[in-house]
Scaffold this motif. Structure first.
Motif, PDB file in Angstrom:
ATOM      1  N   ARG A 154       0.863  -1.187   0.000  1.00 33.51           N
ATOM      2  CA  ARG A 154       0.000   0.000   0.000  1.00 33.51           C
ATOM      3  C   ARG A 154       0.894   1.230   0.000  1.00 33.51           C
ATOM      4  NH1 ARG A 154      -2.648   3.599   3.455  1.00 33.51           N
ATOM      5  NH2 ARG A 154      -4.861   3.945   2.970  1.00 33.51           N
ATOM      6  N   GLY A 155       0.855   2.004  -1.100  1.00 35.26           N
ATOM      7  CA  GLY A 155       1.714   3.176  -1.208  1.00 35.26           C
ATOM      8  C   GLY A 155       0.931   4.422  -1.568  1.00 35.26           C
ATOM      9  N   GLU A 156       1.225   5.520  -0.872  1.00 33.36           N
ATOM     10  CA  GLU A 156       0.605   6.804  -1.152  1.00 33.36           C
ATOM     11  C   GLU A 156       1.534   7.606  -2.055  1.00 33.36           C
ATOM     12  OE1 GLU A 156      -0.281   8.667   2.540  1.00 33.36           O
ATOM     13  OE2 GLU A 156      -1.785   7.172   3.130  1.00 33.36           O
ATOM     14  N   PHE A 157       1.095   7.881  -3.283  1.00 32.96           N
ATOM     15  CA  PHE A 157       1.897   8.590  -4.276  1.00 32.96           C
ATOM     16  C   PHE A 157       1.435  10.041  -4.365  1.00 32.96           C
ATOM     17  CE2 PHE A 157       2.898   4.324  -5.285  1.00 32.96           C
ATOM     18  CZ  PHE A 157       4.069   4.321  -6.029  1.00 32.96           C
ATOM     19  N   SER A 158       2.418  10.934  -4.497  1.00 33.77           N
ATOM     20  CA  SER A 158       2.118  12.368  -4.648  1.00 33.77           C
ATOM     21  C   SER A 158       3.059  12.963  -5.675  1.00 33.77           C
ATOM     22  CB  SER A 158       2.297  13.107  -3.306  1.00 33.77           C
ATOM     23  OG  SER A 158       1.510  12.539  -2.294  1.00 33.77           O
ATOM     24  N   THR A 159       2.543  13.886  -6.495  1.00 35.18           N
ATOM     25  CA  THR A 159       3.386  14.591  -7.463  1.00 35.18           C
ATOM     26  C   THR A 159       3.493  16.058  -7.055  1.00 35.18           C
ATOM     27  OG1 THR A 159       1.516  15.133  -8.919  1.00 35.18           O
ATOM     28  CG2 THR A 159       2.659  13.034  -9.303  1.00 35.18           C
ATOM     29  N   PHE A 160       4.661  16.669  -7.353  1.00 38.38           N
ATOM     30  CA  PHE A 160       4.931  18.051  -6.989  1.00 38.38           C
ATOM     31  C   PHE A 160       5.542  18.763  -8.190  1.00 38.38           C
ATOM     32  CE2 PHE A 160       5.132  15.440  -3.238  1.00 38.38           C
ATOM     33  CZ  PHE A 160       4.481  16.172  -2.258  1.00 38.38           C
ATOM     34  N   ASP A 161       5.263  20.068  -8.305  1.00 36.09           N
ATOM     35  CA  ASP A 161       5.878  20.833  -9.378  1.00 36.09           C
ATOM     36  C   ASP A 161       7.261  21.313  -8.955  1.00 36.09           C
ATOM     37  OD1 ASP A 161       5.559  23.043  -7.717  1.00 36.09           O
ATOM     38  OD2 ASP A 161       3.812  23.833  -8.812  1.00 36.09           O
ATOM     39  N   GLY A 162       7.898  22.152  -9.821  1.00 33.57           N
ATOM     40  CA  GLY A 162       9.263  22.597  -9.548  1.00 33.57           C
ATOM     41  C   GLY A 162       9.396  23.429  -8.294  1.00 33.57           C
ATOM     42  N   ASN A 163       8.282  23.969  -7.757  1.00 27.46           N
ATOM     43  CA  ASN A 163       8.301  24.752  -6.523  1.00 27.46           C
ATOM     44  C   ASN A 163       7.842  23.928  -5.327  1.00 27.46           C
ATOM     45  OD1 ASN A 163       9.134  27.194  -7.820  1.00 27.46           O
ATOM     46  ND2 ASN A 163       7.019  27.389  -8.608  1.00 27.46           N
ATOM     47  N   MET A 164       7.786  22.592  -5.504  1.00 32.31           N
ATOM     48  CA  MET A 164       7.356  21.648  -4.459  1.00 32.31           C
ATOM     49  C   MET A 164       5.910  21.887  -4.025  1.00 32.31           C
ATOM     50  SD  MET A 164       9.537  19.377  -4.072  1.00 32.31           S
ATOM     51  CE  MET A 164       8.841  18.549  -2.654  1.00 32.31           C
ATOM     52  N   ALA A 165       5.083  22.426  -4.945  1.00 27.97           N
ATOM     53  CA  ALA A 165       3.657  22.567  -4.665  1.00 27.97           C
ATOM     54  C   ALA A 165       2.958  21.274  -5.070  1.00 27.97           C
ATOM     55  CB  ALA A 165       3.069  23.742  -5.439  1.00 27.97           C
ATOM     56  N   PRO A 166       2.093  20.712  -4.209  1.00 23.95           N
ATOM     57  CA  PRO A 166       1.403  19.449  -4.535  1.00 23.95           C
ATOM     58  C   PRO A 166       0.540  19.607  -5.782  1.00 23.95           C
ATOM     59  CG  PRO A 166       1.172  19.975  -2.203  1.00 23.95           C
ATOM     60  CD  PRO A 166       1.747  21.197  -2.865  1.00 23.95           C
ATOM     61  N   MET A 167       0.594  18.609  -6.667  1.00 17.84           N
ATOM     62  CA  MET A 167      -0.189  18.631  -7.895  1.00 17.84           C
ATOM     63  C   MET A 167      -1.293  17.576  -7.874  1.00 17.84           C
ATOM     64  SD  MET A 167       3.021  19.032 -10.535  1.00 17.84           S
ATOM     65  CE  MET A 167       1.997  18.775 -11.987  1.00 17.84           C
ATOM     66  N   SER A 168      -0.947  16.336  -7.502  1.00 22.86           N
ATOM     67  CA  SER A 168      -1.948  15.272  -7.483  1.00 22.86           C
ATOM     68  C   SER A 168      -1.484  14.165  -6.550  1.00 22.86           C
ATOM     69  CB  SER A 168      -2.174  14.706  -8.896  1.00 22.86           C
ATOM     70  OG  SER A 168      -0.972  14.119  -9.391  1.00 22.86           O
ATOM     71  N   GLY A 169      -2.430  13.290  -6.208  1.00 22.03           N
ATOM     72  CA  GLY A 169      -2.098  12.169  -5.331  1.00 22.03           C
ATOM     73  C   GLY A 169      -3.026  10.996  -5.565  1.00 22.03           C
ATOM     74  N   TRP A 170      -2.528   9.814  -5.316  1.00 23.32           N
ATOM     75  CA  TRP A 170      -3.342   8.612  -5.455  1.00 23.32           C
ATOM     76  C   TRP A 170      -2.777   7.504  -4.557  1.00 23.32           C
ATOM     77  CZ3 TRP A 170       0.026  10.455  -9.043  1.00 23.32           C
ATOM     78  CH2 TRP A 170       1.076   9.610  -9.437  1.00 23.32           C
ATOM     79  N   LEU A 171      -3.632   6.548  -4.299  1.00 24.08           N
ATOM     80  CA  LEU A 171      -3.259   5.390  -3.489  1.00 24.08           C
ATOM     81  C   LEU A 171      -3.071   4.198  -4.417  1.00 24.08           C
ATOM     82  CD1 LEU A 171      -2.915   4.048  -0.664  1.00 24.08           C
ATOM     83  CD2 LEU A 171      -5.377   3.572  -0.733  1.00 24.08           C
ATOM     84  N   ARG A 172      -1.858   3.595  -4.404  1.00 25.91           N
ATOM     85  CA  ARG A 172      -1.571   2.431  -5.245  1.00 25.91           C
ATOM     86  C   ARG A 172      -1.500   1.205  -4.340  1.00 25.91           C
ATOM     87  NH1 ARG A 172       0.090   1.170 -10.329  1.00 25.91           N
ATOM     88  NH2 ARG A 172       1.573  -0.548 -10.659  1.00 25.91           N
ATOM     89  N   GLU A 173      -2.366   0.228  -4.618  1.00 26.76           N
ATOM     90  CA  GLU A 173      -2.420  -0.990  -3.817  1.00 26.76           C
ATOM     91  C   GLU A 173      -2.082  -2.195  -4.690  1.00 26.76           C
ATOM     92  OE1 GLU A 173      -5.596  -0.661  -0.402  1.00 26.76           O
ATOM     93  OE2 GLU A 173      -6.494   0.016  -2.288  1.00 26.76           O
ATOM     94  N   GLU A 174      -1.358  -3.143  -4.094  1.00 18.02           N
ATOM     95  CA  GLU A 174      -0.933  -4.341  -4.810  1.00 18.02           C
ATOM     96  C   GLU A 174      -1.299  -5.584  -4.012  1.00 18.02           C
ATOM     97  OE1 GLU A 174       3.221  -6.793  -5.768  1.00 18.02           O
ATOM     98  OE2 GLU A 174       3.297  -4.685  -5.125  1.00 18.02           O
ATOM     99  N   THR A 175      -1.788  -6.569  -4.719  1.00 17.47           N
ATOM    100  CA  THR A 175      -2.023  -7.892  -4.142  1.00 17.47           C
ATOM    101  C   THR A 175      -1.316  -8.917  -5.021  1.00 17.47           C
ATOM    102  OG1 THR A 175      -4.184  -7.237  -3.265  1.00 17.47           O
ATOM    103  CG2 THR A 175      -3.737  -9.597  -3.456  1.00 17.47           C
ATOM    104  N   THR A 176      -0.365  -9.629  -4.433  1.00 16.70           N
ATOM    105  CA  THR A 176       0.420 -10.610  -5.179  1.00 16.70           C
ATOM    106  C   THR A 176       0.268 -11.978  -4.538  1.00 16.70           C
ATOM    107  OG1 THR A 176       2.066  -9.019  -5.944  1.00 16.70           O
ATOM    108  CG2 THR A 176       2.749 -11.315  -5.844  1.00 16.70           C
ATOM    109  N   GLU A 177       0.038 -12.979  -5.367  1.00 11.34           N
ATOM    110  CA  GLU A 177      -0.007 -14.363  -4.907  1.00 11.34           C
ATOM    111  C   GLU A 177       0.923 -15.190  -5.779  1.00 11.34           C
ATOM    112  OE1 GLU A 177      -4.030 -15.692  -4.938  1.00 11.34           O
ATOM    113  OE2 GLU A 177      -4.602 -14.496  -3.170  1.00 11.34           O
ATOM    114  N   ALA A 178       1.634 -16.119  -5.127  1.00  9.67           N
ATOM    115  CA  ALA A 178       2.583 -16.943  -5.874  1.00  9.67           C
ATOM    116  C   ALA A 178       2.745 -18.282  -5.192  1.00  9.67           C
ATOM    117  CB  ALA A 178       3.938 -16.241  -5.979  1.00  9.67           C
ATOM    118  N   THR A 179       2.996 -19.307  -5.983  1.00 14.56           N
ATOM    119  CA  THR A 179       3.359 -20.626  -5.461  1.00 14.56           C
ATOM    120  C   THR A 179       4.697 -21.016  -6.078  1.00 14.56           C
ATOM    121  OG1 THR A 179       2.095 -21.707  -7.221  1.00 14.56           O
ATOM    122  CG2 THR A 179       0.983 -21.377  -5.098  1.00 14.56           C
ATOM    123  N   ASN A 180       5.565 -21.602  -5.248  1.00 13.46           N
ATOM    124  CA  ASN A 180       6.924 -21.929  -5.685  1.00 13.46           C
ATOM    125  C   ASN A 180       7.289 -23.358  -5.281  1.00 13.46           C
ATOM    126  OD1 ASN A 180       7.315 -19.080  -6.358  1.00 13.46           O
ATOM    127  ND2 ASN A 180       7.513 -18.767  -4.149  1.00 13.46           N
TER     128      ASN A 180
END
Length: 790
Positions: free
Chosen positions: A335-361
């Protein structure tokens, strides 16, 4: 740095001088019936008037002992599991020395039917072309995996990603019982499924002889597993529980008759490995920046089963058939919170990226080995072996992006599928022939085949329909064949040893990207000379030297162009065009062995060409990292290992390693060059406390260092372990706290004219409680538990 090393050496020598005036005691312990040396026999120096223990040690692999005492009125007690304890009082002190000669122990028939736990500390033994770390009872590794055991071995470190380093350098070949294993390959982290109680010793070979596969630029680590051979039924089991979620059960049993030795080991467990992460990706031109902060939870269920049998045709011919099955089921959540900033470090946008991984080995390995001992010499034998193994991985990952603020926030989804299969076959023949007691000839060959197929695809959701992204999907095929032939000759007398060897290897590598029909075929032959020498300057001081030429062929996961998209602004991939890197390795070692302390120091140099290193490029605001061949690397280092026993209740050991790097080459037609250094230090204190308690405290420091593009941060950690023997020593309870201050991290910065990248990862504190019990003629497992990947 010089001040640090000087203080370390002064500390060792100062304590050594304070104890140097005692009486030195030496001798050798053997089995009275077979006259074979007894390793790890317990030697105690007792006061005559009170039987109070004044000093103690255990015998080396050749049965020899060396210790000292200040007292002039003492007795010597010699004991070992299944043998009658012997007390010695009739000896003569000459020039502050006592030579006990050869001490023969008789089997104790009554004791052989009882469970007796023998205390045992880890010890290091020096041989002509390797160091042997006999695994003892390092309490801080309770509930640990083989990776934690390796982290306690001098010269070896394991980083947070589980990469094994030897003297601070990667490119290590890991063997099990002297042979390649499905458990040591990339992918699935199967090595962690080996529980620490399965291990007898670890061999560290920084300059391998020609007998070994030339693979591994920094050397070889050979993990030797236990295989009980005492007659009758023997076994032991262990149970562990801990936080975060850390539960495992280990069990071993064997039965030995006149003709058969049946052996088995099993470890099952469940683990949760939490992790915090933080990343920064910045465009140096626009100063636009993407930040992510989040956490990962990796859950694993695993089982590792070893079954085998030895059949003795007679005293000199034995055939071994064994199988190994390992299985991991992974469930990973990110679970990662992503944020983008412009050249003056002003917030531009944000989103939550979630991952679910399953594997058998699932992994399989099967082996047949035949050994024939000839009657004319004790070490004259022929060894034939055939090994087959298979490994597959079926992994799927779902990624979703949920907007949190601003325009341009991501709201899409991706799907990653990876279907992987690998088969390996090894055929090997080794012949050893001694000529008298001083000269030995070895010769043999090995044929190694690896075949891999990886079907990978990355898709994105388009109006609810999954559409494959062609440039991120493909079928990748890989085949490698290596034929090796070798010969060595060794001469050893009481003071001098020399071993010369030559190995020839022919390598064929074929890769194919099926969808784009991209092929890369390589075929090359190499000669690998080796040289080892030793000279005993005095009774307790010797010097060793060695040279070897090594190769590190690109691994499948280095070649596979599969793209990892956990962070779509910072991805990693393989490079099908990688070439092997070559190393010329030199070293000189001095070994001083005193009854109260031991000290070894090595100076070494490695010259590495076609160096493989991770390189990051910046394309379309995305950082892409892949391995590349980048120039040459000159590494010069100093390593110091010391061990001391100030009293019968306190022992300490220290390891120090310093590397100096000189990197040069050309990247994108531009020459580069830089110099850097790295050092590590470890201090271990062990205390024997009243009421059968034992305490161990380990401190570890790893300095910062520089690579071609990155600055890697350093860190300090501490581990603590405590043990209590109960029920007359038949049951052992262990408590360990690894990474007490939660300070083990992975942190790097990449500063480039086009981009800036920052990566941070941290795992927390791990607490484990373990109980072990031995039955038959076995011993309770002082190590116990399952896997932990650091």
């Amino acid at each position: 740095m010089k001040n640090i090393l000087s203080c370390f050496l002064f500390f060792i020598l100062a304590i050594a001088t304070a104890f140097a005036q005692g009486i030195e005691i030496s001798g050798k312990v053997v089995d009275a019936k077979s006259q074979k040396a007894i390793e790890f026999a317990t030697i105690k120096i007792l006061a005559k008037d009170s039987d109070r223990m004044l000093a103690g040690t255990t015998t080396q692999s050749n049965g020899t002992l060396l210790l000292a005492t200040e007292s002039k009125d003492f007795t010597v007690e010699v004991s070992f599991i299944g043998f009658v304890t012997k007390q010695l009082t009739d000896f003569e002190v000459v020039n502050n020395r006592v030579d006990l000669g050869t001490i023969s122990l008789e089997e104790d028939v009554q004791q052989m039917n009882e469970v007796i736990v023998q205390g045992q500390r880890s010890t290091t033994e020096f041989q002509l072309d390797k160091r042997v770390f006999n695994v003892g009872q390092d309490l801080s590794s309770t509930g640990a995996s083989v990776l934690d055991v390796l982290n306690n071995v001098p010269s070896v470190t394991v980083n947070i990603e589980g990469q094994i380093l030897l003297r601070g350098t990667g490119g290590v070949q890991v063997l099990i019982n002297g042979k390649p294993s499905v458990l040591t390959g990339d992918g699935g982290n199967a090595l962690g499924t080996l529980t620490a109680d399965m291990i007898e010793k670890v061999e560290v070979i920084t300059n391998p002889s020609a007998k070994y596969n030339a693979e591994g630029t920094s050397g070889i680590i050979n993990i030797v597993l236990k295989k009980e051979e005492k007659k009758g039924v023997n076994g032991s089991m262990s149970l562990n529980t801990g936080v975060p979620n850390n539960h495992s059960l280990g069990f071993s049993i064997n039965k030995r008759t006149e003709k058969f030795n049946l052996f088995s080991q099993i470890g099952i467990g469940k683990r949760t490995m939490p992790e915090d992460f933080e990343t920064i990706n910045r465009n140096s031109s626009t100063l636009n920046e993407v930040q992510s902060v989040g956490d990962v939870e990796k859950n694993e269920n695993f089982v590792n089963l070893i079954l085998g049998t030895d059949y003795y045709f007679n005293d000199r011919n034995v055939i071994t058939v064994s199988g190994n099955y390992a299985f991991e089921a992974e469930a990973e959540y990110s679970r990662g919170e992503f944020s983008t900033f412009d050249g003056n470090m002003a917030p531009m946008s944000g989103w939550l990226r979630e991952e679910t991984t399953e594997a058998t080995n699932p992994k399989w390995q099967y082996e047949m080995q035949y050994k024939s001992d000839f009657s004319d010499e004790e070490e004259h034998f022929l060894l034939l072996s055939a090994i087959g193994s298979s490994f597959s991985k079926d992994q799927s990952s779902d990624f979703t992006n949920s907007p949190t603020f601003g325009e341009g926030a991501r709201s899409d989804a991706q799907l990653s599928d990876n279907d992987f299969s690998q088969a390996e076959y090894t055929f090997q023949a080794d012949y050893t022939r001694p000529f008298g007691e001083k000269f030995t000839l070895e010769t043999g060959g090995q044929y190694f085949i690896t075949e891999v197929k990886n079907d990978y695809a990355i898709s994105e959701s388009n109006d609810g329909v999954w559409v494959v992204i062609p440039e991120l999907s493909n079928n990748f095929f890989y085949k490698q064949k290596v034929l090796g032939l070798y010969g060595t000759g060794a001469y050893e007398n009481d003071k001098f040893g020399l071993k010369l060897g030559l190995r020839m290897e022919n390598t064929s590598i074929e890769t194919l990207l099926e969808e784009t029909n991209e092929e890369n075929n390589q075929n090359f032959a190499n000669l690998f000379p080796t040289l080892h020498a030793s000279y005993k300057v005095a009774k307790n001081f010797s010097v060793q030297g060695g040279y070897s030429r090594r190769i590190s062929r690109p691994r499948f996961f280095d070649l596979n162009p599969f793209v990892n998209i956990r962070n779509t602004f910072s991805v990693s991939t393989g490079n099908p065009n990688l070439l092997p890197e070559y190393t010329d390795s030199y070293e000189v070692t001095g070994i001083f062995d005193h009854p109260l302390f031991s000290l070894s120091s090595s100076i070494y140099h490695r010259y590495i060409t076609q160096t493989i290193e991770d390189v990051t490029t910046f394309e379309n605001n995305i950082n892409i990292t892949k391995p590349m061949n980048i120039g040459t690397n000159n590494v010069t280092g100093l390593e110091v290992n010391g061990k001391m026993t100030p009293s019968n209740w306190w022992s300490m050991s220290a390891d120090f390693n310093y590397n100096y790097f000189d990197r040069s080459g050309t990247y994108e037609a531009v020459p580069f060059g830089f110099k850097s250094n790295q050092w590590t230090a470890r201090l271990t204190n062990k205390f024997e406390l009243p009421a059968d308690f034992s305490l161990e405290i380990v401190g570890d420091y790893r300095s910062s260092y520089q690579t071609f593009q990155r600055d890697i941060s350093g860190f300090a950690t501490a581990d603590i372990g405590i043990r209590k023997k109960i029920v007359k020593g038949k049951v052992i309870v262990n408590l360990s706290v690894r990474d007490v201050f939660a300070s083990r991290i992975s942190e790097s910065e990449t500063l480039n004219p086009d981009f800036y990248q920052y990566n941070y990862r941290r795992r927390g504190r791990f607490v484990t409680l373990g109980v072990s019990y031995g039955f038959g003629k076995g011993e309770a497992m002082e190590y116990s538990g399952g896997r932990r990947r650091f």
